[in-house]
Design an enzyme around this catalytic site. Structure first.
Site, PDB file in Angstrom:
ATOM      1  N   ILE A 152       3.048  12.158  10.984  1.00  0.00           N
ATOM      2  CA  ILE A 152       3.265  13.378  11.630  1.00  0.00           C
ATOM      3  C   ILE A 152       4.983  13.755  11.754  1.00  0.00           C
ATOM      4  CG2 ILE A 152       3.049  14.307  14.250  1.00  0.00           C
ATOM      5  CD1 ILE A 152       0.683  12.312  14.563  1.00  0.00           C
ATOM      6  N   LYS A 161       8.190   2.226  18.703  1.00  0.00           N
ATOM      7  CA  LYS A 161       7.997   3.654  18.367  1.00  0.00           C
ATOM      8  C   LYS A 161       8.673   4.637  19.429  1.00  0.00           C
ATOM      9  CE  LYS A 161       4.101   2.869  15.021  1.00  0.00           C
ATOM     10  NZ  LYS A 161       2.717   2.888  15.102  1.00  0.00           N
ATOM     11  N   THR A 214       0.805  -1.249   0.010  1.00  0.00           N
ATOM     12  CA  THR A 214       0.162  -0.041   0.075  1.00  0.00           C
ATOM     13  C   THR A 214       0.921   1.208   0.202  1.00  0.00           C
ATOM     14  OG1 THR A 214      -1.209  -1.206   1.650  1.00  0.00           O
ATOM     15  CG2 THR A 214      -2.155   0.815   1.036  1.00  0.00           C
ATOM     16  N   VAL A 219       7.653   6.543  13.080  1.00  0.00           N
ATOM     17  CA  VAL A 219       6.831   6.822  14.033  1.00  0.00           C
ATOM     18  C   VAL A 219       5.953   7.857  13.982  1.00  0.00           C
ATOM     19  CG1 VAL A 219       7.212   7.921  16.635  1.00  0.00           C
ATOM     20  CG2 VAL A 219       9.237   6.657  15.378  1.00  0.00           C
TER      21      VAL A 219
END
Lengths: 436, 436
Positions: free
Chosen positions: B138, B207, B14, B134
């Site tokens: 963002i 993360k 994807t 992570v």
């Protein structure tokens, strides 16, 4: 290790002094992180004798910022003078033209001369960094300029002025009137003695015009911002908003529409439970809607010496990490020559929901007449509230519309006023849809 | 214009397909912004015949990612294979060693081998970028690595797993049980068929360990994270939290303490009205507390092909804007040799408020005994709620403590259990103070 990066600071107010202290106290951390030392080699301020709590020995002093810009032994000129005109403008232009990188926190300068200065920087092959100019310490410039590269932005909006957000938050949380909150903001140093620039929305407009350019790749058009301040907002509006599920914030919004780009600054209803509704006090926040990424929101301190110094320091560090002659990224996200002209969307074409509050005489048929005017202008209503107006025999009628146009709302409100039973100025507040 | 930047994409799932489409469809925008073209020159995936809706003509095909990494005619190797081991690990190491920049979205790889790979990248003088690893789209890596340079970080925490936040949001908003929400998340593609890695908190821990290193300048220590997942959280806990003014979120928290650094992942009570409490569904959010800047929060889509592709594209654009041989910034914020060892704070020393829920028999003296155990362990209480437990003749006693230590709470709870009237497992949920 590469040679130390020599910084010249023009302006030793709160931000300049905080920056100076940070560079001195973080010397090793900065050197480790950047791969080279950062030193302040020269400063400039009005009064050499003033005690700023910083040790200036070994630092070259200039009385005139123009001298520092033109002759200082520096790699970076940090402009913390402020103001859109001279000396800030000429100093920044001179430093760039001389091949010196510039870091500035001056939103007024960039709103007015940003494109011209970006061109000078690009020609000279140096960096013009200005993270601190918009939303203080929040890295929104970097997000737009670097992280979102390749995204097409549809809207960017935010709370860009701490003074206004402090006043609106205080009014809402403590049920205080506008004047009282403004006085409190002044007492705490959150508002100037003459607060017009902040509460009139002009500071937000400057910042918004910079974000617009970065978001849409257009030339900066700070004169083409629709601006309404918050002086009109009453505690009754705030209460009515909460009852209907909204909070009032002063937003700057830049949005791409089919007829051009909207740049608008006005009190705005945002839904309770949305993240932006929870941005309190002097905190700023910016939301960016990008087609690949989705919606990104950043919030943090929008002003204050330390927060601003942090953003300036980040900009300086980026310069320290880069290598001379091989600089990284144009000031406005793309080379100035590729910036498109700004095409303004007409405010009358703005589409959205509206909150309309009218004080009306309490007589038969008033309500029907209002409803008829709305219907005539094709406005459908989400909710209608009617209640006694404070301390009078008038009634307050509050309407919340579904999406309609500014032109329709203006016409409908004029129509209602024309019928002669509206008392005083109607209050019209735009509603902004949010996703988060 | 500089030569085009040639990108090789290993993995066409994807994210890979979304990235490929973005690079092709944004060709001009990227070239204008970066000052050079970006092209995909090679790809690698398992099945050449699969229809991914992208046109691979003119793009070199590799069956083996190791071949692409070692021999592809590329400037950047984009690793979207996943997994901490081979082939991802050896391919990334091989590409870096060969002097090829690497962009990866692979948190497991970085959590395990990040420091070693950063060293290889620094020796070769190339970039290792991993914004997408992570919190998806963002830009938290860039914020920590660049914007906050010079700041000392005291705490970083966030909602780093969309699956968990989707489940907790759904439970809270729609009064649904955990199992039902998990099934719904699986149906919508927000959770894997085997959801253990997400709901057990392990994905968040990976993360978090990367954020810890960037925030505190320490070596990555992904094995030293205290982890509790959300499988224990009941709809009753969520209701009780709301009544007491809290919302339950799965947070990853890294915090500097006097005895070391805490890395912990657990269900957490955050105050209603705080911004993080309003982060809903698959949205992620990260808050950074920095000594110069103050508190910065970033929120946005934490997963999904497009959001991840956006972050990968930003990383590629940073490479395109830099110039060969003059790269910008070490992978982990400072050169790997300057990273400090990670010193783990003991979980028993953790200080904070606690929510404790006990099912107890309804007999005289129970309440007094609980209060005595709390008092004996030096725990003072903010609130106490007692109510009938659902469908039984037991009572539920809920305690909210003021700041205390994990050790005291564990001892007090064991003390209460030792007295023999507690039924089932006590529920203990940590409370996290927030500023915004």
């Amino acid at each position: 290790m590469t040679q130390a990066l020599k910084v010249g600071i023009a302006g030793l107010g709160t931000v300049g002094a905080a920056l100076f202290r940070a560079i001195v106290s973080r010397h090793k951390l900065l050197a480790d992180t950047c791969g080279r030392e950062i030193t302040v080699s020269a400063v400039c301020a009005r009064d050499k004798t003033r005690d700023r709590g910083i040790d200036l020995s070994g630092v070259e002093w200039f009385d005139d910022p123009a001298e520092l810009a033109r002759k200082g032994d520096i790699d970076v000129f940090v402009e913390l003078i402020g103001g859109e005109g001279d000396p800030a403008h000429s100093c920044v232009a001179a430093a760039l033209a001389r091949g010196i990188h510039v870091v500035t926190a001056n939103k007024a300068l960039l709103a007015r001369h940003g494109v011209e200065l970006a061109e000078v920087a690009e020609e000279a092959g140096v960096l013009l960094n200005f993270e601190a100019a918009v939303a203080g310490g929040i890295p929104v410039i970097k997000a737009l300029r670097e992280s979102l590269t390749g995204n097409s932005i549809s809207r960017v909006y935010g709370i860009l002025n701490g003074t206004c957000n402090y006043i609106l938050t205080r009014m809402q949380k403590e049920n205080m009137g506008f004047d009282e909150c403004l006085a409190e903001a002044q007492r705490l140093g959150y508002a100037e003695a003459d607060p017009t620039f902040d509460i009139g929305g002009f500071d937000t407009a400057h910042k918004l015009s910079i974000l617009t350019s970065l978001a849409f790749g257009t030339r900066i058009a700070s004169d083409e911002v629709y601006v309404e301040g918050i002086t009109n907002i009453s505690i009754e509006d705030i209460h009515a908003a909460e009852e209907l599920g909204y909070r009032i914030k002063l937003l700057g919004v830049a949005q791409r529409t089919s007829t051009g780009i909207e740049q608008r600054v006005h009190p705005t209803m945002v839904p309770l439970g949305s993240m932006i509704a929870e941005v309190d006090s002097v905190t700023n926040a910016v939301t960016i809607e990008a087609d690949i990424l989705g919606e990104l929101m950043l919030s943090g301190p929008g002003a204050g010496g330390d927060a601003t110094a942090s953003a300036v320091l980040g900009d300086i560090a980026d310069i320290a990490k880069s290598r001379p002659g091989h600089q990284h990224g144009p000031a406005l996200g793309r080379p100035a020559k590729y910036l498109e002209p700004y095409t303004q969307a007409q405010m009358r074409s703005h589409e959205g929901g509206y909150f309309i509050s009218l004080k009306v005489e309490d007589r038969v048929g008033v309500f029907a007449a209002i409803a008829a005017q709305m219907s005539k202008n094709g406005i459908s209503l989400e909710s209608i509230v009617q209640r006694p107006a404070n301390g009078s025999d008038l009634k307050t009628v509050i309407l919340v519309t579904h999406a309609t146009t500014e032109a329709s709302v203006r016409e409908a409100v004029e129509g209602v006023r024309g019928e002669g039973y509206v008392n005083g100025e109607p209050q019209v507040i735009r509603i902004e849809r949010t996703k988060q």
